[in-house]
Design an enzyme around this catalytic site. Sequence first.
Site, PDB file in Angstrom:
ATOM      1  N   LYS A   1       0.861  -1.191   0.000  1.00  0.00           N
ATOM      2  CA  LYS A   1       0.000   0.000   0.000  1.00  0.00           C
ATOM      3  C   LYS A   1       0.888   1.228   0.000  1.00  0.00           C
ATOM      4  O   LYS A   1       2.043   1.165   0.427  1.00  0.00           O
ATOM      5  CB  LYS A   1      -0.879   0.017   1.253  1.00  0.00           C
ATOM      6  CG  LYS A   1      -2.135   0.858   1.108  1.00  0.00           C
ATOM      7  CD  LYS A   1      -3.232   0.116   0.384  1.00  0.00           C
ATOM      8  CE  LYS A   1      -4.465   0.948   0.194  1.00  0.00           C
ATOM      9  NZ  LYS A   1      -5.593   0.113  -0.252  1.00  0.00           N
TER      10      LYS A   1
HETATM   11  P1  NAD Z   1     -12.792   7.610  -3.225  1.00  0.00           P
HETATM   12  O1  NAD Z   1     -11.783   8.665  -2.938  1.00  0.00           O
HETATM   13  O2  NAD Z   1     -13.203   7.346  -4.631  1.00  0.00           O
HETATM   14  O3  NAD Z   1     -14.122   7.888  -2.377  1.00  0.00           O
HETATM   15  C1  NAD Z   1     -14.123   8.095  -1.002  1.00  0.00           C
HETATM   16  C2  NAD Z   1     -15.504   8.580  -0.602  1.00  0.00           C
HETATM   17  O4  NAD Z   1     -15.570   8.668   0.828  1.00  0.00           O
HETATM   18  C3  NAD Z   1     -15.834   9.980  -1.136  1.00  0.00           C
HETATM   19  O5  NAD Z   1     -17.201  10.017  -1.486  1.00  0.00           O
HETATM   20  C4  NAD Z   1     -15.559  10.874   0.053  1.00  0.00           C
HETATM   21  O6  NAD Z   1     -16.299  12.089   0.020  1.00  0.00           O
HETATM   22  C5  NAD Z   1     -16.039   9.968   1.165  1.00  0.00           C
HETATM   23  N1  NAD Z   1     -15.534  10.327   2.489  1.00  0.00           N
HETATM   24  C6  NAD Z   1     -14.299  10.748   2.837  1.00  0.00           C
HETATM   25  N2  NAD Z   1     -14.270  11.011   4.151  1.00  0.00           N
HETATM   26  C7  NAD Z   1     -15.493  10.736   4.623  1.00  0.00           C
HETATM   27  C8  NAD Z   1     -16.100  10.809   5.893  1.00  0.00           C
HETATM   28  N3  NAD Z   1     -15.409  11.223   6.962  1.00  0.00           N
HETATM   29  N4  NAD Z   1     -17.403  10.439   6.021  1.00  0.00           N
HETATM   30  C9  NAD Z   1     -18.104  10.022   4.937  1.00  0.00           C
HETATM   31  N5  NAD Z   1     -17.592   9.932   3.716  1.00  0.00           N
HETATM   32  C10 NAD Z   1     -16.307  10.294   3.574  1.00  0.00           C
HETATM   33  O7  NAD Z   1     -12.213   6.273  -2.530  1.00  0.00           O
HETATM   34  P2  NAD Z   1     -12.602   4.770  -2.876  1.00  0.00           P
HETATM   35  O8  NAD Z   1     -11.627   4.272  -3.864  1.00  0.00           O
HETATM   36  O9  NAD Z   1     -14.071   4.672  -3.135  1.00  0.00           O
HETATM   37  O10 NAD Z   1     -12.253   4.046  -1.484  1.00  0.00           O
HETATM   38  C11 NAD Z   1     -13.176   3.965  -0.405  1.00  0.00           C
HETATM   39  C12 NAD Z   1     -12.775   2.835   0.527  1.00  0.00           C
HETATM   40  O11 NAD Z   1     -12.741   1.608  -0.210  1.00  0.00           O
HETATM   41  C13 NAD Z   1     -11.385   2.950   1.151  1.00  0.00           C
HETATM   42  O12 NAD Z   1     -11.404   2.366   2.439  1.00  0.00           O
HETATM   43  C14 NAD Z   1     -10.519   2.119   0.229  1.00  0.00           C
HETATM   44  O13 NAD Z   1      -9.331   1.673   0.866  1.00  0.00           O
HETATM   45  C15 NAD Z   1     -11.467   0.986  -0.072  1.00  0.00           C
HETATM   46  N6  NAD Z   1     -11.168   0.224  -1.287  1.00  0.00           N
HETATM   47  C16 NAD Z   1     -11.068   0.842  -2.502  1.00  0.00           C
HETATM   48  C17 NAD Z   1     -10.817   0.078  -3.645  1.00  0.00           C
HETATM   49  C18 NAD Z   1     -10.784   0.687  -5.027  1.00  0.00           C
HETATM   50  O14 NAD Z   1     -10.710  -0.070  -5.994  1.00  0.00           O
HETATM   51  N7  NAD Z   1     -10.864   1.985  -5.194  1.00  0.00           N
HETATM   52  C19 NAD Z   1     -10.620  -1.302  -3.529  1.00  0.00           C
HETATM   53  C20 NAD Z   1     -10.743  -1.912  -2.276  1.00  0.00           C
HETATM   54  C21 NAD Z   1     -11.021  -1.123  -1.155  1.00  0.00           C
END
Ligand code: NAD
Length: 420
Positions: free
Chosen positions: A110
């Site tokens: 990561k």
């Molecule tokens: P992203 O940046 O696309 O979206 C994050 C979202 O969370 C946004 O809508 C943001 O406004 C919101 N957010 C941020 N802080 C917040 C808060 N305090 N309260 C409520 N909402 C809040 O990120 P993502 O890629 O969608 O990732 C989200 C989660 O999923 C993370 O934990 C990430 O590690 C996990 N994840 C992502 C992927 C991927 O393929 N992108 C894969 C596996 C896991």
Amino acid sequence: MAKDWIFKSKVYAMAAEQLRETGKWAGIDKNIIARLSMPKRSTIVSLPVKMDDGHVEEFIGYRVQHQITCGPGKGGLRYHPDVDLGEVVALAMWMSWKCGLMKLPFGGAKGGVNCDPGRLSAQETERLTRRLTYELLPVIGPQMDVMAPDVGTNAQTMAWIMDTYSQNLGVSTPEIVTGKPVEIGGIEGRRGATGYGVAVCVREMCEREGLKLKGQRVVVQGFGNVGSYAAENLWEWGAKIIGIADVTGGYIETKGFDINDAIQYVKKNGTLKGYACDKTVSSQEILELPCDILVPAALQRVITSKNAENLDCKFIGEGANGPTTPAADEILEKKGIKVVPDILCNAGGVTVSYFEWVQGIQRDFWTRAQVNQRLNDKMCSTFATVYDTAVEQSVTMRRAALGLGIKAVAKQKEARGLYP
Ligand code: NAD
């Protein structure tokens, strides 16, 4: 003396506790558990970036390879103001268990930069990303460590990394990252893959628990890549999305949101701020809204001992990494709220990343239908293994999934032995 003080953080402590407890339960050799509790390699780089107004700002970037025993490191890159070494180590560890559980030939890794991406211009973000890639050149590579998008990064970020890496090598190397645009070797369907996988797990869970997905009331916290695609798929399959939230707050619509409309709104305005609905609450309060299925898809440690007692849902599908603390897990178990754990529920992203990496190495391009079919099959079969293991062993799905994932990594460590 404890040697892990350098990674000190609540998220690392949580990941280490999960490893210790699961290791004990699964009877894994304690020497292997000790090795797995520390990341193999942690790189910290300082990133001087010329800002648009001419001054130079220093950012701190991290890349952690928890283990590369099982293959090249694999894991996302996060741009967020809370990023620190401990958080990145925990997220890298979870990638190890996830790849082990999904039987993908990757280690766990990561990365992150401590910054507020919302306050950087596109040009500043590009300069930051290219400098980070340059500084990480000695420790990344298609056979060493492959990045992907995470919170605050996207396909464009991956394109800049791919270009910087390729320029430095003098050879176009699409397989250095996954989650890049299709035009430069990205795979069809990667962008929506994590959210789709979350929706598949929710659908499978409903079936196993005797619930009809159609009409179930769903709350999704986080409306970025993972949350919006999870919501979109569940909505298309007939679920009623009564609550959505992003960094600007929580939005409630009792009769259910038109998710297409919400997605278009975010495309146009950047966030959900000002989106028409029945009622607004804080993004933390929305977790306590009575519903059938809760999908945390933003950040880690949002379901804790402080609010777990107040949750009012049938089960939780974890889109985010590490949204539930171990203390909250105990409370939820007592309340009878089952959890489809992160390393299973959000594994659709790394699964399609694996397809993209193979596609990049072979220069053999797959159709969206092929990707979706293989993703669906892999998610369903791993879901079934985890669910059945949990039932057979009378444990939570988290314990079953972590047990399977950690054991898969431990077996490879054991077979290879300790050098020298
Ligand atoms: P992203 O940046 O696309 O979206 C994050 C979202 O969370 C946004 O809508 C943001 O406004 C919101 N957010 C941020 N802080 C917040 C808060 N305090 N309260 C409520 N909402 C809040 O990120 P993502 O890629 O969608 O990732 C989200 C989660 O999923 C993370 O934990 C990430 O590690 C996990 N994840 C992502 C992927 C991927 O393929 N992108 C894969 C596996 C896991």
